[in-house]
Scaffold this active site. Sequence first.
Site, short mmCIF file in Angstrom:
data_model
loop_
_atom_site.label_atom_id
_atom_site.label_comp_id
_atom_site.label_asym_id
_atom_site.label_seq_id
_atom_site.Cartn_x
_atom_site.Cartn_y
_atom_site.Cartn_z
N CYS A 91 -5.64 54.83 -33.58
CA CYS A 91 -4.57 53.83 -33.67
C CYS A 91 -4.61 53.24 -35.08
O CYS A 91 -5.65 52.76 -35.52
CB CYS A 91 -4.77 52.74 -32.62
N CYS A 94 -5.50 49.26 -34.79
CA CYS A 94 -6.82 48.71 -34.43
C CYS A 94 -7.98 49.70 -34.58
O CYS A 94 -9.13 49.29 -34.43
CB CYS A 94 -6.79 48.16 -33.01
N CYS A 109 9.81 68.76 -31.83
CA CYS A 109 10.62 67.56 -31.60
C CYS A 109 10.69 66.68 -32.84
O CYS A 109 11.50 65.77 -32.90
CB CYS A 109 10.09 66.77 -30.40
N CYS A 143 -5.15 47.60 -28.29
CA CYS A 143 -4.34 46.52 -28.88
C CYS A 143 -2.91 46.46 -28.35
O CYS A 143 -2.15 45.59 -28.74
CB CYS A 143 -4.32 46.64 -30.40
N HIS A 146 2.69 49.91 -29.76
CA HIS A 146 3.57 51.03 -29.41
C HIS A 146 3.17 52.26 -30.24
O HIS A 146 3.06 52.19 -31.45
CB HIS A 146 5.02 50.65 -29.71
N HIS A 149 6.22 57.83 -26.76
CA HIS A 149 6.58 58.01 -25.34
C HIS A 149 5.94 59.28 -24.80
O HIS A 149 5.54 60.16 -25.56
CB HIS A 149 8.11 58.09 -25.18
N ASP A 153 7.36 67.63 -20.27
CA ASP A 153 7.75 68.96 -20.73
C ASP A 153 6.73 69.57 -21.70
O ASP A 153 7.07 70.37 -22.55
CB ASP A 153 9.13 68.92 -21.38
N ARG A 161 3.79 65.74 -22.70
CA ARG A 161 4.03 65.70 -24.14
C ARG A 161 3.97 64.25 -24.59
O ARG A 161 4.89 63.48 -24.34
CB ARG A 161 5.38 66.32 -24.52
N CYS A 163 4.59 62.12 -27.29
CA CYS A 163 5.41 62.20 -28.49
C CYS A 163 5.16 60.92 -29.30
O CYS A 163 5.66 59.85 -28.94
CB CYS A 163 6.87 62.33 -28.07
#
Length: 175
Positions: A91, A94, A109, A143, A146, A149, A153, A161, A163
Amino acid sequence: MKAVSFILALSAILITGSACQSQQKKTQTMNTAASANPYYSRTDTEKLHVSNAEWKKVLPPELYAVAREQATERPFSGKYWDSDVKGTYYCAVCGNALFRSDAKFASSCGWPSFFEAIRPGSVIYREDNSHGMHRTEVMCGRCESHLGHIFDDGPPPTHKRFCMNSVSLDFEPEQ
Protein backbone atom coordinates in the site's frame (compact mmCIF):
# COMPACT_ATOMS: atom_id res chain seq x y z
CA MET A 1 45.29 -8.21 -25.30
CA LYS A 2 45.78 -6.47 -21.95
CA ALA A 3 44.00 -3.38 -23.30
CA VAL A 4 40.98 -5.48 -24.35
CA SER A 5 40.84 -7.18 -20.93
CA PHE A 6 41.08 -3.79 -19.23
CA ILE A 7 38.27 -2.34 -21.38
CA LEU A 8 36.04 -5.37 -20.70
CA ALA A 9 36.70 -5.16 -16.94
CA LEU A 10 36.04 -1.40 -16.95
CA SER A 11 32.79 -1.91 -18.91
CA ALA A 12 31.62 -4.52 -16.39
CA ILE A 13 32.35 -2.15 -13.51
CA LEU A 14 30.50 0.73 -15.19
CA ILE A 15 27.47 -1.44 -16.05
CA THR A 16 27.31 -2.90 -12.53
CA GLY A 17 27.72 0.54 -10.99
CA SER A 18 24.99 1.96 -13.22
CA ALA A 19 22.59 -0.87 -12.27
CA CYS A 20 23.35 -0.36 -8.57
CA GLN A 21 22.79 3.40 -8.89
CA SER A 22 19.50 2.77 -10.71
CA GLN A 23 18.27 0.39 -7.97
CA GLN A 24 19.52 2.76 -5.28
CA LYS A 25 17.69 5.67 -6.94
CA LYS A 26 14.42 3.65 -7.05
CA THR A 27 14.76 2.76 -3.37
CA GLN A 28 15.60 6.35 -2.45
CA THR A 29 12.57 7.66 -4.36
CA MET A 30 10.23 5.24 -2.61
CA ASN A 31 11.81 5.88 0.79
CA THR A 32 11.73 9.67 0.32
CA ALA A 33 7.97 9.60 -0.38
CA ALA A 34 7.35 7.17 2.46
CA SER A 35 9.60 9.05 4.90
CA ALA A 36 7.34 12.13 4.70
CA ASN A 37 4.51 9.89 5.94
CA PRO A 38 4.84 8.97 9.64
CA TYR A 39 2.20 6.22 9.24
CA TYR A 40 4.13 4.29 6.57
CA SER A 41 5.60 0.98 7.75
CA ARG A 42 6.37 -2.28 5.96
CA THR A 43 6.42 -4.18 9.26
CA ASP A 44 3.55 -2.76 11.33
CA THR A 45 0.21 -4.43 10.55
CA GLU A 46 -1.80 -2.73 13.28
CA LYS A 47 -4.98 -1.04 12.01
CA LEU A 48 -4.62 2.71 11.47
CA HIS A 49 -7.24 5.28 12.43
CA VAL A 50 -6.13 8.48 10.69
CA SER A 51 -8.45 11.26 9.56
CA ASN A 52 -8.60 12.33 5.93
CA ALA A 53 -7.47 15.79 7.06
CA GLU A 54 -4.27 14.22 8.43
CA TRP A 55 -3.79 12.03 5.32
CA LYS A 56 -4.12 15.14 3.15
CA LYS A 57 -1.15 16.67 4.99
CA VAL A 58 1.19 13.73 4.38
CA LEU A 59 0.17 12.24 1.01
CA PRO A 60 0.98 13.58 -2.46
CA PRO A 61 -2.17 15.05 -4.10
CA GLU A 62 -2.50 12.32 -6.79
CA LEU A 63 -2.25 9.54 -4.19
CA TYR A 64 -4.66 11.33 -1.84
CA ALA A 65 -7.24 11.70 -4.65
CA VAL A 66 -7.21 7.98 -5.45
CA ALA A 67 -6.62 6.52 -1.99
CA ARG A 68 -8.86 8.76 0.09
CA GLU A 69 -11.38 10.17 -2.44
CA GLN A 70 -11.82 6.99 -4.56
CA ALA A 71 -10.56 8.60 -7.77
CA THR A 72 -9.24 6.34 -10.54
CA GLU A 73 -6.11 6.81 -12.59
CA ARG A 74 -6.51 6.67 -16.37
CA PRO A 75 -6.12 3.18 -17.85
CA PHE A 76 -2.69 2.33 -19.29
CA SER A 77 -1.13 5.30 -17.48
CA GLY A 78 0.05 3.78 -14.19
CA LYS A 79 3.61 2.59 -13.69
CA TYR A 80 2.69 -1.03 -12.84
CA TRP A 81 -0.11 -1.91 -15.28
CA ASP A 82 2.21 -3.89 -17.59
CA SER A 83 5.15 -4.60 -15.29
CA ASP A 84 6.30 -8.20 -15.00
CA VAL A 85 9.13 -7.65 -12.50
CA LYS A 86 9.14 -10.14 -9.61
CA GLY A 87 8.56 -8.76 -6.13
CA THR A 88 5.97 -7.53 -3.64
CA TYR A 89 3.36 -4.77 -3.92
CA TYR A 90 2.59 -2.65 -0.84
CA CYS A 91 0.00 0.00 0.00
CA ALA A 92 1.52 3.35 -1.04
CA VAL A 93 -0.33 5.03 1.84
CA CYS A 94 0.70 2.87 4.81
CA GLY A 95 3.19 0.20 3.61
CA ASN A 96 0.90 -2.80 4.19
CA ALA A 97 1.88 -5.85 2.06
CA LEU A 98 -0.90 -6.45 -0.50
CA PHE A 99 0.10 -8.64 -3.48
CA ARG A 100 2.95 -10.80 -4.77
CA SER A 101 3.99 -10.48 -8.38
CA ASP A 102 3.37 -14.22 -8.91
CA ALA A 103 -0.38 -13.44 -8.46
CA LYS A 104 -0.23 -10.70 -11.12
CA PHE A 105 -1.52 -11.35 -14.61
CA ALA A 106 -1.95 -9.47 -17.90
CA SER A 107 -5.63 -8.62 -18.02
CA SER A 108 -5.41 -5.96 -20.76
CA CYS A 109 -7.71 -3.70 -18.72
CA GLY A 110 -5.07 -0.99 -18.29
CA TRP A 111 -4.51 -1.39 -14.55
CA PRO A 112 -2.36 -3.86 -12.61
CA SER A 113 -4.40 -7.02 -12.03
CA PHE A 114 -3.93 -9.78 -9.46
CA PHE A 115 -5.88 -13.00 -8.81
CA GLU A 116 -5.31 -13.07 -5.02
CA ALA A 117 -4.11 -10.93 -2.14
CA ILE A 118 -0.91 -11.78 -0.29
CA ARG A 119 -2.74 -12.92 2.89
CA PRO A 120 -6.21 -12.88 4.44
CA GLY A 121 -6.96 -9.44 5.84
CA SER A 122 -4.39 -7.58 3.75
CA VAL A 123 -7.32 -6.15 1.81
CA ILE A 124 -10.94 -5.54 2.77
CA TYR A 125 -14.04 -5.01 0.67
CA ARG A 126 -16.95 -2.60 0.51
CA GLU A 127 -19.98 -2.36 -1.76
CA ASP A 128 -19.60 0.45 -4.32
CA ASN A 129 -22.62 1.70 -6.26
CA SER A 130 -20.97 4.84 -7.62
CA HIS A 131 -21.09 5.92 -11.27
CA GLY A 132 -24.26 3.91 -11.92
CA MET A 133 -22.44 0.59 -11.44
CA HIS A 134 -22.58 -2.14 -8.83
CA ARG A 135 -19.00 -3.10 -7.90
CA THR A 136 -16.94 -4.26 -4.97
CA GLU A 137 -14.31 -1.79 -3.80
CA VAL A 138 -10.96 -3.14 -2.58
CA MET A 139 -9.29 -1.25 0.26
CA CYS A 140 -6.11 -1.68 2.25
CA GLY A 141 -6.81 -3.78 5.32
CA ARG A 142 -4.56 -1.59 7.46
CA CYS A 143 -5.48 2.02 6.51
CA GLU A 144 -8.70 1.50 4.50
CA SER A 145 -7.36 3.40 1.51
CA HIS A 146 -8.99 2.81 -1.87
CA LEU A 147 -6.93 0.49 -4.06
CA GLY A 148 -9.37 -0.39 -6.85
CA HIS A 149 -12.11 -2.97 -7.45
CA ILE A 150 -12.49 -6.75 -7.66
CA PHE A 151 -14.29 -8.61 -10.44
CA ASP A 152 -15.20 -12.26 -11.12
CA ASP A 153 -13.46 -12.52 -14.50
CA GLY A 154 -9.94 -13.47 -13.44
CA PRO A 155 -7.92 -16.61 -14.08
CA PRO A 156 -7.88 -19.83 -12.04
CA PRO A 157 -7.52 -20.73 -9.29
CA THR A 158 -9.61 -17.85 -7.83
CA HIS A 159 -11.30 -16.49 -10.98
CA LYS A 160 -10.91 -13.05 -9.37
CA ARG A 161 -9.43 -9.90 -10.89
CA PHE A 162 -8.17 -7.38 -8.38
CA CYS A 163 -8.01 -4.33 -10.64
CA MET A 164 -5.74 -1.88 -8.78
CA ASN A 165 -4.57 1.69 -9.28
CA SER A 166 -0.77 1.87 -9.70
CA VAL A 167 -0.61 5.11 -7.72
CA SER A 168 -2.01 3.25 -4.68
CA LEU A 169 0.83 0.71 -4.84
CA ASP A 170 4.52 0.70 -3.91
CA PHE A 171 6.69 -2.07 -5.28
CA GLU A 172 9.81 -3.76 -3.98
CA PRO A 173 11.60 -6.03 -6.45
CA GLU A 174 12.99 -9.38 -5.31
CA GLN A 175 16.68 -9.28 -4.47
